[in-house]
Design an enzyme around this catalytic site. Sequence first.
Site, mmCIF file in Angstrom:
data_model
loop_
_atom_site.group_PDB
_atom_site.id
_atom_site.type_symbol
_atom_site.label_atom_id
_atom_site.label_comp_id
_atom_site.label_asym_id
_atom_site.label_seq_id
_atom_site.Cartn_x
_atom_site.Cartn_y
_atom_site.Cartn_z
ATOM 1 N N CYS A 1 17.697 -20.335 3.172
ATOM 2 C CA CYS A 1 16.650 -20.926 4.001
ATOM 3 C C CYS A 1 15.423 -20.035 3.889
ATOM 4 O O CYS A 1 15.487 -18.842 4.216
ATOM 5 C CB CYS A 1 17.160 -20.999 5.445
ATOM 6 S SG CYS A 1 15.913 -21.535 6.623
ATOM 7 N N CYS B 1 4.962 -26.286 17.841
ATOM 8 C CA CYS B 1 6.043 -26.980 18.556
ATOM 9 C C CYS B 1 6.565 -26.034 19.654
ATOM 10 O O CYS B 1 6.918 -24.885 19.367
ATOM 11 C CB CYS B 1 7.155 -27.365 17.596
ATOM 12 S SG CYS B 1 6.565 -28.412 16.233
ATOM 13 N N CYS C 1 3.218 -20.175 11.790
ATOM 14 C CA CYS C 1 3.109 -21.625 11.636
ATOM 15 C C CYS C 1 2.033 -22.133 12.592
ATOM 16 O O CYS C 1 1.908 -21.618 13.709
ATOM 17 C CB CYS C 1 4.443 -22.303 11.961
ATOM 18 S SG CYS C 1 4.462 -24.093 11.664
ATOM 19 N N CYS D 1 14.748 -19.763 13.254
ATOM 20 C CA CYS D 1 13.422 -20.184 13.675
ATOM 21 C C CYS D 1 12.519 -19.075 14.179
ATOM 22 O O CYS D 1 12.002 -19.122 15.296
ATOM 23 C CB CYS D 1 13.544 -21.260 14.756
ATOM 24 S SG CYS D 1 14.895 -22.390 14.480
ATOM 25 N N GLU E 1 10.794 -14.426 7.354
ATOM 26 C CA GLU E 1 12.241 -14.251 7.337
ATOM 27 C C GLU E 1 12.927 -15.320 6.504
ATOM 28 O O GLU E 1 12.384 -16.391 6.250
ATOM 29 C CB GLU E 1 12.794 -14.236 8.759
ATOM 30 C CG GLU E 1 12.313 -15.375 9.615
ATOM 31 C CD GLU E 1 12.746 -15.209 11.074
ATOM 32 O OE1 GLU E 1 12.378 -14.204 11.690
ATOM 33 O OE2 GLU E 1 13.445 -16.088 11.567
ATOM 34 N N CYS F 1 9.922 -23.877 19.398
ATOM 35 C CA CYS F 1 10.162 -23.103 18.173
ATOM 36 C C CYS F 1 9.527 -21.729 18.299
ATOM 37 O O CYS F 1 8.343 -21.605 18.649
ATOM 38 C CB CYS F 1 9.575 -23.853 16.981
ATOM 39 S SG CYS F 1 9.600 -22.909 15.447
HETATM 40 N N1 SAH Z 1 7.888 -26.774 9.867
HETATM 41 C C1 SAH Z 1 9.017 -27.424 9.293
HETATM 42 C C2 SAH Z 1 10.118 -26.520 8.820
HETATM 43 C C3 SAH Z 1 10.532 -25.318 9.651
HETATM 44 S S1 SAH Z 1 11.612 -25.417 10.994
HETATM 45 C C4 SAH Z 1 9.576 -28.437 10.258
HETATM 46 O O1 SAH Z 1 9.179 -28.431 11.414
HETATM 47 O O2 SAH Z 1 10.361 -29.283 9.849
HETATM 48 C C5 SAH Z 1 13.146 -26.094 10.513
HETATM 49 C C6 SAH Z 1 13.779 -26.930 11.610
HETATM 50 O O3 SAH Z 1 14.203 -26.129 12.742
HETATM 51 C C7 SAH Z 1 12.824 -27.971 12.176
HETATM 52 O O4 SAH Z 1 13.495 -29.190 12.324
HETATM 53 C C8 SAH Z 1 12.466 -27.386 13.523
HETATM 54 O O5 SAH Z 1 12.000 -28.360 14.418
HETATM 55 C C9 SAH Z 1 13.790 -26.775 13.933
HETATM 56 N N2 SAH Z 1 13.688 -25.812 15.037
HETATM 57 C C10 SAH Z 1 12.669 -24.999 15.344
HETATM 58 N N3 SAH Z 1 12.937 -24.263 16.432
HETATM 59 C C11 SAH Z 1 14.173 -24.612 16.835
HETATM 60 C C12 SAH Z 1 15.024 -24.187 17.916
HETATM 61 N N4 SAH Z 1 14.617 -23.270 18.780
HETATM 62 N N5 SAH Z 1 16.250 -24.758 18.004
HETATM 63 C C13 SAH Z 1 16.646 -25.694 17.125
HETATM 64 N N6 SAH Z 1 15.906 -26.128 16.092
HETATM 65 C C14 SAH Z 1 14.671 -25.595 15.944
#
Ligand code: SAH
Length: 367
Positions: free
Chosen positions: A121, A132, A128, A359, A108, A135
């Site tokens: 974006c 985390c 991934c 995300c 996406e 996410c």
């Molecule tokens: N893998 C990379 C880039 C993708 S995510 C990274 O982790 O930086 C982009 C950003 O969105 C990251 O900072 C990630 O931690 C954040 N993110 C992911 N899920 C989220 C959520 N549910 N709420 C807020 N931020 C989120």
Amino acid sequence: MPAPGELVFASPRRGKPPVHLMDLEPAARRDAVVALGLPGFRADQVSRQWLGRLSDDPADWSDVPEGARATIAEALLPNLLTPVRTIDCDGGTTVKTVWRLHDGALVESVLMRYPGRVTMCISSQAGCGMNCPFCATGQAGLTRNLSAGEIVDQAVAAARALARGEVGDGPVRLSNVVFMGMGEPLANYRPVIAALRALTAPAPDGLGLSARGITVSTVGLVPRIRSLADEGLPVTLAVSLHAPDDGLRDTLVPVNTRWKVAEVLDAAWEYARRTGRRVSIEYALIKDINDQAWRADLLGRLLRGKLVHVNLIPLNPTPGSQWTASRPQDEREFVRRLEAHGVAVTVRDTRGREIDGACGQLAASTA
Ligand code: SAH
């Protein structure tokens, strides 16, 4: 990216996207066109049409002979991304797209038009592997890396839609690209670097975006942050920190068990020193998990005096999780304490939330 001599034209090996002009460096584009029996400079002409004029219609390429247009389009401009779902909000100025790749994998992207700035974006991987827990993308695991062409094409599609006036009021240029869609960009290093070169090179070689308008966001793969500093591409580095202490970060960003907060920040400061670029620290504020005043103070002490900017992101809750965004008063106190340490901080706006804007959520609900 395929090795030289391993060019896979339109019918790919299973799992491998077909080779696209955008996968290739400028010299390799010319070689590929010569291999089709055409003069090498046709590669520059077609690149200029594709990236400079944003034309995806060979009938439009009046500087290229008709026969050559079809030959090059068929061999080197395969369709990589098919939109399967498009949702917009904010009066049409935020557009989220789920794309199907040649093998059915879904990724996406989100296009956000603001006054004076347009940000796309994009995804660097389908899924991934960083896991985390807050996410949505992390929950499903890694499907595969994207090719450089698949990465660049997301930005080209955005630039084209903007130039045609399809997003908001009137035509406008794409100004920013952030690698904050699906995937960990530094875990797909070579295609991401190739994509960065194609995004930043001036036409005919690239899309001509300013490197400072591009942000690569990472969980903190330390050796790759150091490699990125060597590339001579002064893109903005964003580090997804989410906690200032290893105890909590080990659980929020599991790769922290490999590279600790101190090591990640050292690599970030080295990046800032070598590129002159201010580093962004991403911090998703999660109610009662990482939003305590003492953690704000600890973060402030780690960051004070550095070339840094903190981006606080109100947590976008994922389905099935009990975690939620911080209380407004806790968010305000977090900001106040960081500012008291002299650290620049902004709270990210939550555009696109009503369309599963963040995300991996839209792809998850499409699949
Ligand atoms: N893998 C990379 C880039 C993708 S995510 C990274 O982790 O930086 C982009 C950003 O969105 C990251 O900072 C990630 O931690 C954040 N993110 C992911 N899920 C989220 C959520 N549910 N709420 C807020 N931020 C989120």
